[in-house]
Design a protein around this motif. Structure first.
Motif, PDB file in Angstrom:
ATOM      1  N   TYR A 166       0.683  -1.155  -0.027  1.00  0.00           N
ATOM      2  CA  TYR A 166      -0.065   0.038  -0.020  1.00  0.00           C
ATOM      3  C   TYR A 166       0.957   1.311  -0.146  1.00  0.00           C
ATOM      4  CZ  TYR A 166      -4.354  -2.095   0.449  1.00  0.00           C
ATOM      5  OH  TYR A 166      -5.915  -2.872   0.338  1.00  0.00           O
ATOM      6  N   MET A 167       2.221   1.174   0.782  1.00  0.00           N
ATOM      7  CA  MET A 167       3.038   2.419   0.855  1.00  0.00           C
ATOM      8  C   MET A 167       3.137   2.605  -0.879  1.00  0.00           C
ATOM      9  SD  MET A 167       3.688   3.813   3.403  1.00  0.00           S
ATOM     10  CE  MET A 167       5.488   4.628   3.218  1.00  0.00           C
ATOM     11  N   GLU A 168       3.911   1.547  -1.612  1.00  0.00           N
ATOM     12  CA  GLU A 168       4.249   1.826  -3.016  1.00  0.00           C
ATOM     13  C   GLU A 168       3.090   2.292  -3.777  1.00  0.00           C
ATOM     14  OE1 GLU A 168       6.570   1.994  -6.564  1.00  0.00           O
ATOM     15  OE2 GLU A 168       6.826   2.319  -4.212  1.00  0.00           O
ATOM     16  N   TRP A 169       1.785   1.717  -3.634  1.00  0.00           N
ATOM     17  CA  TRP A 169       0.444   1.875  -4.577  1.00  0.00           C
ATOM     18  C   TRP A 169       0.064   3.249  -4.269  1.00  0.00           C
ATOM     19  CZ3 TRP A 169      -4.320   2.897  -2.636  1.00  0.00           C
ATOM     20  CH2 TRP A 169      -5.506   3.126  -3.828  1.00  0.00           C
ATOM     21  N   THR A 170       0.116   3.789  -2.916  1.00  0.00           N
ATOM     22  CA  THR A 170      -0.078   5.226  -2.724  1.00  0.00           C
ATOM     23  C   THR A 170       0.924   6.140  -3.572  1.00  0.00           C
ATOM     24  OG1 THR A 170      -1.063   4.487  -0.578  1.00  0.00           O
ATOM     25  CG2 THR A 170      -0.817   6.859  -0.833  1.00  0.00           C
ATOM     26  N   HIS A 171       2.065   5.769  -3.361  1.00  0.00           N
ATOM     27  CA  HIS A 171       2.995   6.569  -4.125  1.00  0.00           C
ATOM     28  C   HIS A 171       2.897   6.604  -5.733  1.00  0.00           C
ATOM     29  CE1 HIS A 171       6.869   8.680  -4.862  1.00  0.00           C
ATOM     30  NE2 HIS A 171       7.080   7.529  -5.865  1.00  0.00           N
ATOM     31  N   ARG A 172       2.406   5.545  -6.358  1.00  0.00           N
ATOM     32  CA  ARG A 172       2.236   5.344  -7.583  1.00  0.00           C
ATOM     33  C   ARG A 172       0.753   6.271  -7.800  1.00  0.00           C
ATOM     34  NH1 ARG A 172       4.173  -0.337 -10.353  1.00  0.00           N
ATOM     35  NH2 ARG A 172       6.271  -0.375  -9.123  1.00  0.00           N
ATOM     36  N   LEU A 173      -0.204   5.771  -7.008  1.00  0.00           N
ATOM     37  CA  LEU A 173      -1.521   6.802  -7.213  1.00  0.00           C
ATOM     38  C   LEU A 173      -1.262   7.994  -7.111  1.00  0.00           C
ATOM     39  CD1 LEU A 173      -4.533   6.149  -7.836  1.00  0.00           C
ATOM     40  CD2 LEU A 173      -4.699   6.179  -5.295  1.00  0.00           C
ATOM     41  N   TRP A 174      -0.394   8.554  -6.330  1.00  0.00           N
ATOM     42  CA  TRP A 174      -0.209  10.278  -6.054  1.00  0.00           C
ATOM     43  C   TRP A 174       0.390  10.771  -7.534  1.00  0.00           C
ATOM     44  CZ3 TRP A 174       1.712  12.209  -0.802  1.00  0.00           C
ATOM     45  CH2 TRP A 174       1.720  13.695  -0.566  1.00  0.00           C
ATOM     46  N   GLY A 175       1.350   9.827  -7.754  1.00  0.00           N
ATOM     47  CA  GLY A 175       1.883  10.179  -8.904  1.00  0.00           C
ATOM     48  C   GLY A 175       0.923  10.698 -10.161  1.00  0.00           C
ATOM     49  N   ARG A 176       0.202   9.417 -10.550  1.00  0.00           N
ATOM     50  CA  ARG A 176      -1.088   9.496 -11.460  1.00  0.00           C
ATOM     51  C   ARG A 176      -1.879  10.985 -11.168  1.00  0.00           C
ATOM     52  NH1 ARG A 176      -0.857   3.942 -10.199  1.00  0.00           N
ATOM     53  NH2 ARG A 176      -0.259   2.429 -12.141  1.00  0.00           N
ATOM     54  N   PHE A 177      -2.106  10.941 -10.250  1.00  0.00           N
ATOM     55  CA  PHE A 177      -3.005  12.362  -9.587  1.00  0.00           C
ATOM     56  C   PHE A 177      -2.422  13.462 -10.219  1.00  0.00           C
ATOM     57  CE2 PHE A 177      -4.088  15.655  -6.814  1.00  0.00           C
ATOM     58  CZ  PHE A 177      -5.339  15.895  -7.012  1.00  0.00           C
ATOM     59  N   ILE A 178      -1.063  13.573  -9.864  1.00  0.00           N
ATOM     60  CA  ILE A 178      -0.500  14.995 -10.161  1.00  0.00           C
ATOM     61  C   ILE A 178      -0.378  15.018 -11.603  1.00  0.00           C
ATOM     62  CG2 ILE A 178       2.016  15.986 -10.138  1.00  0.00           C
ATOM     63  CD1 ILE A 178       2.487  14.881  -7.601  1.00  0.00           C
ATOM     64  N   GLY A 179       0.049  13.824 -12.513  1.00  0.00           N
ATOM     65  CA  GLY A 179      -0.075  13.902 -13.837  1.00  0.00           C
ATOM     66  C   GLY A 179      -1.355  14.385 -14.460  1.00  0.00           C
ATOM     67  N   LEU A 180      -2.433  13.700 -14.029  1.00  0.00           N
ATOM     68  CA  LEU A 180      -3.668  14.094 -14.584  1.00  0.00           C
ATOM     69  C   LEU A 180      -4.107  15.580 -14.283  1.00  0.00           C
ATOM     70  CD1 LEU A 180      -5.734  10.677 -14.170  1.00  0.00           C
ATOM     71  CD2 LEU A 180      -4.899  11.503 -16.255  1.00  0.00           C
ATOM     72  N   SER A 181      -3.812  15.767 -12.939  1.00  0.00           N
ATOM     73  CA  SER A 181      -4.468  17.128 -12.291  1.00  0.00           C
ATOM     74  C   SER A 181      -3.580  18.189 -12.977  1.00  0.00           C
ATOM     75  CB  SER A 181      -4.316  17.184 -11.024  1.00  0.00           C
ATOM     76  OG  SER A 181      -2.882  17.230 -10.349  1.00  0.00           O
ATOM     77  N   PHE A 182      -2.170  18.116 -13.759  1.00  0.00           N
ATOM     78  CA  PHE A 182      -2.018  18.981 -14.539  1.00  0.00           C
ATOM     79  C   PHE A 182      -1.985  18.963 -15.942  1.00  0.00           C
ATOM     80  CE2 PHE A 182       1.888  21.211 -16.056  1.00  0.00           C
ATOM     81  CZ  PHE A 182       1.899  22.191 -15.131  1.00  0.00           C
ATOM     82  N   VAL A 183      -1.953  17.788 -16.531  1.00  0.00           N
ATOM     83  CA  VAL A 183      -2.088  17.641 -18.035  1.00  0.00           C
ATOM     84  C   VAL A 183      -3.514  18.070 -18.264  1.00  0.00           C
ATOM     85  CG1 VAL A 183      -2.227  16.062 -19.862  1.00  0.00           C
ATOM     86  CG2 VAL A 183      -0.328  15.993 -18.277  1.00  0.00           C
ATOM     87  N   LEU A 184      -4.616  17.502 -17.732  1.00  0.00           N
ATOM     88  CA  LEU A 184      -5.869  18.037 -18.174  1.00  0.00           C
ATOM     89  C   LEU A 184      -6.235  19.603 -18.058  1.00  0.00           C
ATOM     90  CD1 LEU A 184      -7.874  15.157 -16.848  1.00  0.00           C
ATOM     91  CD2 LEU A 184      -7.040  15.317 -19.175  1.00  0.00           C
TER      92      LEU A 184
END
Length: 473
Positions: A166-184
């Motif tokens: 869950y630590m690594e999954w949260t880290h990756r999910l956070w990275g996806r959120f940053i990407g989508l919340s910036f690119v869109l």
């Protein structure tokens, strides 16, 4: 009366004879009726001329109106505004804060040995965690095939595996959120022309770098999943080179977002008070400020180099040796034979002795980090003393003096965190705080450098706005 007679005598010869005939006699004189042919030609000429005037007026007006409308619409679709809104600046600063958070959380993921728990990279489907026991068993079997499980966590069961997963999954999910919340939002702002052309180029560049960062993250994790990328029997870890590249890219993304957001806010602030522009520009163009500005730029490079050195220390676990300060063993530095060991050479002639020891020898890597950190601390103190003496103290703006004082506080805190982390053998809380302190120190230096410059693009926008306001309406 006698004075008027000479004037009347001169005016009489110039008058027409018809002016001495009464109007009643003129009305009674017979008029010759025009012929039918003449009347027909007069009517025809009048109608032709009126039709020509009508056609010429309405045709030219319609054509010009349509052409103007097309040109205006075309220009409106292609033109970017001169400035960007405060909302865009706050969004950029919020994205930078999110990157700051994920950098600290990424450090926690590494410190808890959680980064290698997910052995696959699924950018889309990987956003969903395992939901059933069968899914967890499948993920755990993949992890059991990794070197980290065989050499370090062979005692681990599924419940313990869930914690690091869950630590690594949260880290990756956070990275996806940053990407989508910036690119869109970037795509929306550029498509609707809500930002200036320069800011649009910055947004596209940051978006591309965020995508590249995701690739580097997996490239880094992949290095810890193979036995051939680290020495046989050693502690399973990711490549220190790839870890440094991953951290450096995150720092670049953060710095880029921060500086673009601050630049937009400064532009809006100067546009709200155009009278202060000349004072600010005159103060920053003072010859006494130029050496200080160059020193701050050099300090930015030094801080960035120290951060990358710290990434090498983290990648090699070099903080777990020589847990004392300022000495390293019996002296200020380890023995020469330990610092320049042939163990790290891969060429028979020893031509790679220097650079491989500097990048792969934990003892020398820690010594390098100590030297760079001490140099950074001394450079900040020297620059602070320089900013408070002579002509520089009188020429520096108040905001720059405050920024310099803030950098002194940040570097002092960072040195204290670094020494404490080393002495207590890298506890998770102190190590994470030390990593956050490095980014905070870089932030302080960047803000200080930002206060010492007014970009030419900002000056051009302000001057254009002042010129348009000065035009008579």
């Amino acid at each position: 009366m006698s004075l008027l007679i000479p004037g009347l005598r001169k005016a009489v010869p110039k008058l027409a004879p018809s002016q001495f005939v009464c109007r009643q006699c003129l009305r009674q004189q017979p008029r010759a009726a025009p012929s039918r042919i003449l009347r027909f030609q007069q009517v025809r000429h009048a109608s032709t001329e009126s039709q020509a005037r009508f056609a010429r007026y309405f045709t030219s007006t319609t054509v010009s109106t349509e052409a103007t409308a097309k040109e205006t619409a075309k220009a409106g679709k292609k033109a970017f505004p001169d400035t960007s809104s405060k909302g865009t600046a706050y969004w950029l600063l919020g994205s930078a804060a999110s990157v700051f958070g994920i950098v600290v959380f990424g450090g926690l993921t590494r410190l808890t040995e959680s980064g290698l728990s997910i052995t696959e990279w699924k950018p889309v489907t990987g956003s969903r965690p395992p939901l059933t026991q069968a899914d967890w068993d499948s993920e755990f079997e993949k992890y059991r095939a990794s070197p980290e499980f065989r050499l370090l966590n062979s005692h681990m069961d599924v419940e313990e595996f869930k914690k690091i997963y869950y630590m690594e999954w949260t880290h990756r999910l956070w990275g996806r959120f940053i990407g989508l919340s910036f690119v869109l939002p970037t795509a929306y702002l550029i498509a609707r022309r809500r930002v200036s052309a320069r800011v649009a180029a910055h947004l596209v560049g940051i978006s591309a770098l965020l995508g590249f960062q995701g690739f580097i993250g997996w490239w880094m994790v992949k290095s810890g999943l193979k036995d051939d990328l680290f020495a046989p029997g050693s502690h399973p870890r990711v490549s220190q080179y790839r870890l440094a590249a991953h951290l450096a890219t995150a720092f670049v993304c953060y710095s880029w977002m921060l500086l673009v957001g601050l630049r937009i806010l400064r532009t809006m602030r100067l546009l709200a008070d155009p009278a202060s522009v000349s004072k600010i520009v005159a103060a920053l163009r003072n010859p006494a400020v130029a050496p200080f500005r160059r020193s701050v730029s050099a300090l930015t490079v030094l801080v960035s180099t120290t951060v990358l050195s710290g990434a090498l220390v983290a990648g090699l676990d070099a903080g777990l040796i020589y847990n004392e300060f300022p000495k390293m063993g019996v002296g200020l530095a380890p023995p020469r034979s330990e610092l320049w060991s042939e163990f790290y050479c891969r060429k028979d002639d020893g031509s790679d002795l220097w650079w491989r020891n500097m990048l792969e020898n934990p003892s020398l890597v820690q010594l390098d980090h100590r030297i760079l950190a001490t140099s950074t601390f001394c450079a900040v103190l020297a620059l602070f003393a320089y900013s408070r003496t002579g002509r520089v103290a009188a020429a520096l703006p108040k905001s720059a003096r405050k920024g310099m004082l803030g950098v002194v506080h940040l570097v002092s805190l960072q040195v204290a965190l670094g020494i404490t982390t080393l002495i207590y053998m890298v506890p998770i809380s102190l190590a994470a705080a030390h990593q956050a302190g490095s980014l905070a120190l870089l932030t302080g230096v960047l803000v200080l450098g930002h206060r010492l410059r007014v970009p030419k693009s900002t000056l051009a926008v302000v001057q254009k706005r002042l010129a348009s306001a000065a035009k008579p309406r």
